[in-house]
Design a protein around this motif. Structure first.
Motif, short mmCIF file in Angstrom:
data_model
loop_
_atom_site.label_atom_id
_atom_site.label_comp_id
_atom_site.label_asym_id
_atom_site.label_seq_id
_atom_site.Cartn_x
_atom_site.Cartn_y
_atom_site.Cartn_z
N LEU A 186 2.80 5.95 -3.15
CA LEU A 186 3.98 6.80 -3.32
C LEU A 186 4.57 7.27 -2.01
O LEU A 186 5.20 8.32 -1.94
CB LEU A 186 3.65 8.01 -4.21
CG LEU A 186 2.95 7.73 -5.55
CD1 LEU A 186 2.66 9.02 -6.29
CD2 LEU A 186 3.80 6.81 -6.42
N LEU A 187 4.36 6.49 -0.93
CA LEU A 187 5.01 6.80 0.35
C LEU A 187 6.35 6.09 0.46
O LEU A 187 7.18 6.44 1.28
CB LEU A 187 4.12 6.36 1.52
CG LEU A 187 2.89 7.21 1.79
CD1 LEU A 187 1.97 6.50 2.78
CD2 LEU A 187 3.26 8.58 2.30
N ASP A 188 6.51 5.06 -0.35
CA ASP A 188 7.73 4.28 -0.32
C ASP A 188 8.05 3.89 -1.77
O ASP A 188 7.16 3.93 -2.63
CB ASP A 188 7.50 3.03 0.54
CG ASP A 188 8.80 2.34 0.96
OD1 ASP A 188 9.89 2.84 0.58
OD2 ASP A 188 8.72 1.30 1.64
N ILE A 223 -6.21 5.48 4.42
CA ILE A 223 -6.94 5.18 5.65
C ILE A 223 -6.16 4.10 6.40
O ILE A 223 -5.76 3.10 5.81
CB ILE A 223 -8.35 4.64 5.33
CG1 ILE A 223 -9.19 5.71 4.66
CG2 ILE A 223 -9.02 4.15 6.59
CD1 ILE A 223 -10.54 5.20 4.21
N TYR A 224 -5.98 4.33 7.70
CA TYR A 224 -5.25 3.37 8.54
C TYR A 224 -6.19 2.77 9.57
O TYR A 224 -7.32 3.19 9.73
CB TYR A 224 -4.07 4.06 9.22
CG TYR A 224 -3.06 4.58 8.24
CD1 TYR A 224 -2.17 3.71 7.64
CD2 TYR A 224 -3.02 5.93 7.89
CE1 TYR A 224 -1.25 4.17 6.72
CE2 TYR A 224 -2.11 6.40 6.97
CZ TYR A 224 -1.22 5.52 6.38
OH TYR A 224 -0.32 5.96 5.46
N GLN A 225 -5.63 1.82 10.30
CA GLN A 225 -6.37 1.18 11.38
C GLN A 225 -6.77 2.20 12.45
O GLN A 225 -7.85 2.14 13.00
CB GLN A 225 -5.46 0.13 12.00
CG GLN A 225 -6.18 -1.07 12.48
CD GLN A 225 -5.20 -2.13 12.94
OE1 GLN A 225 -4.81 -2.17 14.10
NE2 GLN A 225 -4.79 -2.99 12.02
N LEU A 250 0.84 -1.21 0.00
CA LEU A 250 0.00 0.00 0.00
C LEU A 250 0.87 1.26 0.00
O LEU A 250 0.56 2.24 -0.66
CB LEU A 250 -0.94 0.00 1.21
CG LEU A 250 -2.06 -1.04 1.16
CD1 LEU A 250 -2.79 -1.11 2.50
CD2 LEU A 250 -3.06 -0.73 0.05
N HIS A 251 1.95 1.23 0.75
CA HIS A 251 2.84 2.40 0.79
C HIS A 251 3.51 2.64 -0.56
O HIS A 251 3.70 3.78 -0.97
CB HIS A 251 3.90 2.23 1.89
CG HIS A 251 3.35 2.42 3.26
ND1 HIS A 251 4.01 2.04 4.40
CD2 HIS A 251 2.18 2.96 3.69
CE1 HIS A 251 3.28 2.35 5.47
NE2 HIS A 251 2.16 2.89 5.06
N ILE A 252 3.84 1.56 -1.27
CA ILE A 252 4.43 1.72 -2.60
C ILE A 252 3.38 2.24 -3.58
O ILE A 252 3.62 3.19 -4.33
CB ILE A 252 5.05 0.39 -3.08
CG1 ILE A 252 6.30 0.07 -2.25
CG2 ILE A 252 5.38 0.44 -4.57
CD1 ILE A 252 6.87 -1.32 -2.47
N ALA A 271 -6.51 1.58 1.79
CA ALA A 271 -6.92 1.39 3.18
C ALA A 271 -6.20 0.19 3.77
O ALA A 271 -6.19 -0.90 3.19
CB ALA A 271 -8.44 1.20 3.25
N ASP A 272 -5.61 0.39 4.95
CA ASP A 272 -4.85 -0.65 5.63
C ASP A 272 -5.63 -1.08 6.87
O ASP A 272 -5.61 -0.38 7.88
CB ASP A 272 -3.48 -0.10 6.02
CG ASP A 272 -2.47 -1.20 6.31
OD1 ASP A 272 -2.89 -2.37 6.46
OD2 ASP A 272 -1.28 -0.89 6.40
N GLU A 273 -6.34 -2.19 6.79
CA GLU A 273 -7.16 -2.69 7.90
C GLU A 273 -8.07 -1.59 8.47
O GLU A 273 -8.01 -1.30 9.68
CB GLU A 273 -6.25 -3.20 9.03
CG GLU A 273 -5.35 -4.34 8.62
CD GLU A 273 -6.07 -5.68 8.56
OE1 GLU A 273 -7.23 -5.75 8.99
OE2 GLU A 273 -5.48 -6.64 8.06
P1 ADP Z 1 0.01 0.32 10.27
O1 ADP Z 1 -1.31 0.27 9.56
O2 ADP Z 1 1.13 -0.32 9.46
O3 ADP Z 1 -0.03 -0.13 11.69
P2 ADP Z 1 -0.27 3.05 11.20
O4 ADP Z 1 -1.73 2.86 11.25
O5 ADP Z 1 0.52 3.24 12.46
O6 ADP Z 1 0.44 1.87 10.32
O7 ADP Z 1 0.00 4.31 10.25
C1 ADP Z 1 1.28 4.94 10.23
C2 ADP Z 1 1.90 4.73 8.89
O8 ADP Z 1 1.77 5.89 8.08
C3 ADP Z 1 3.38 4.46 8.97
O9 ADP Z 1 3.62 3.14 8.61
C4 ADP Z 1 4.00 5.41 7.97
O10 ADP Z 1 4.88 4.72 7.13
C5 ADP Z 1 2.82 5.93 7.17
N1 ADP Z 1 3.05 7.27 6.60
C6 ADP Z 1 4.23 7.84 6.36
N2 ADP Z 1 4.10 9.03 5.82
C7 ADP Z 1 2.77 9.26 5.73
C8 ADP Z 1 1.99 10.34 5.22
N3 ADP Z 1 2.53 11.43 4.70
N4 ADP Z 1 0.66 10.24 5.28
C9 ADP Z 1 0.10 9.16 5.78
N5 ADP Z 1 0.80 8.11 6.26
C10 ADP Z 1 2.11 8.15 6.23
#
Ligand code: ADP
Ligand code: ADP
Length: 223
Positions: free
Chosen positions: A56-58, A91-93, A51-53, A168-170
């Motif tokens: 464009l975050l990685d 979107i993150y957890q 997802l990060h790739i 979206a990550d979980e």
């Molecule tokens: P995970 O879902 O892997 O547990 P988190 O919910 O803690 O991750 O979300 C933090 C993540 O956001 C980190 O893994 C980080 O790499 C990533 N991140 C880095 N830069 C940004 C950014 N500019 N915007 C949103 N997320 C970012």
């Protein structure tokens, strides 16, 4: 053209030993306009890395990332940052809302940063909050909201600048099953109403089955 295309992505990490850990070993993917794709995999399989790739975050070690028909793989930092802002919503957890601002303000702020007028930003924030069923919570700070409400506000914020692709990550990983159901329904409403394309990582097979297509990430590839 697809909203998101990954071509033969490889990614490894060096854990300080001479041996590299190969996490992604040739991942290819096309997400069409308006298509919602789920990605199911055990923890540690590389979903966050992928997802990060894609967002464009990685950077990948090899392979190409194409968003809206544009090859983003070799962009410099400034153009990459702009492309991320224009194309991608995350979107993150965990919601990562700013605690000192209200729900509505949390959705307005990224729009102001992107040059949208205050009036237009507020109109859009209200509209998004209505779609996910938390319009009546617009003036509350995150601490005054339930976990499910917080997460729905975070969805709205991710869509504030009208990205073409949602990653979206979980997104419901932090919530109890009942709340997960409501919140996932709200996410799907949001995606369908805005015509977004989405790639959604989840452990929840029932939720995964409700998307247009489900992919399984195993041994660094889609099975
Ligand atoms: P995970 O879902 O892997 O547990 P988190 O919910 O803690 O991750 O979300 C933090 C993540 O956001 C980190 O893994 C980080 O790499 C990533 N991140 C880095 N830069 C940004 C950014 N500019 N915007 C949103 N997320 C970012
Ligand atoms: P998932 O999201 O499917 O749980 P991740 O993409 O977070 O998987 O991680 C996949 C593998 O890559 C794991 O073995 C993890 O330890 C490793 N990894 C992830 N990020 C890094 C990093 N920044 N440095 C080193 N190893 C990492």
């Amino acid at each position: 053209e697809p909203a998101l295309e990954l071509r033969d992505i490889h990614k490894g990490y060096n854990h300080g030993t001479p041996k590299e850990v190969q996490v992604l070993r040739g991942v290819s993917l096309r997400v069409a306009q308006g298509e919602v794709v789920s990605m199911v995999a055990p923890s540690g399989a590389g979903k966050s890395t992928l997802l990060h790739i894609a967002g464009l975050l990685d950077s990948a070690d090899e392979g190409r990332v194409i968003l809206g028909g544009e090859d983003m793989t070799d962009l410099g930092d400034r153009r990459r940052t702009r492309a991320r802002r224009d194309h991608v919503g995350f979107i993150y957890q965990f919601h990562h809302l700013l605690p000192e601002f209200t729900a509505e303000e949390n959705i307005i702020l990224p729009q102001l940063a992107a040059g949208t007028s205050q009036a237009e930003a507020a109109r859009r924030a209200r509209n998004l909050l209505e779609i996910v069923g938390v319009g009546h919570r617009a003036d509350h700070r995150p601490s005054a909201l339930s976990g499910g409400e917080q997460q729905r506000v975070a969805f709205c914020r991710a869509l504030a600048n009208e990205p073409r692709v949602l990653l979206a990550d979980e997104p419901t990983g932090n919530l109890d099953p009942g709340t997960s159901e409501t919140v996932f329904g709200a996410l799907m409403d949001l995606v369908r109403e805005t015509g977004l394309s989405a790639l959604i990582a989840t452990h929840n097979l029932e939720l995964a089955a409700r998307m247009d297509r489900s992919l399984r990430l195993t041994e660094g590839r889609f099975a």
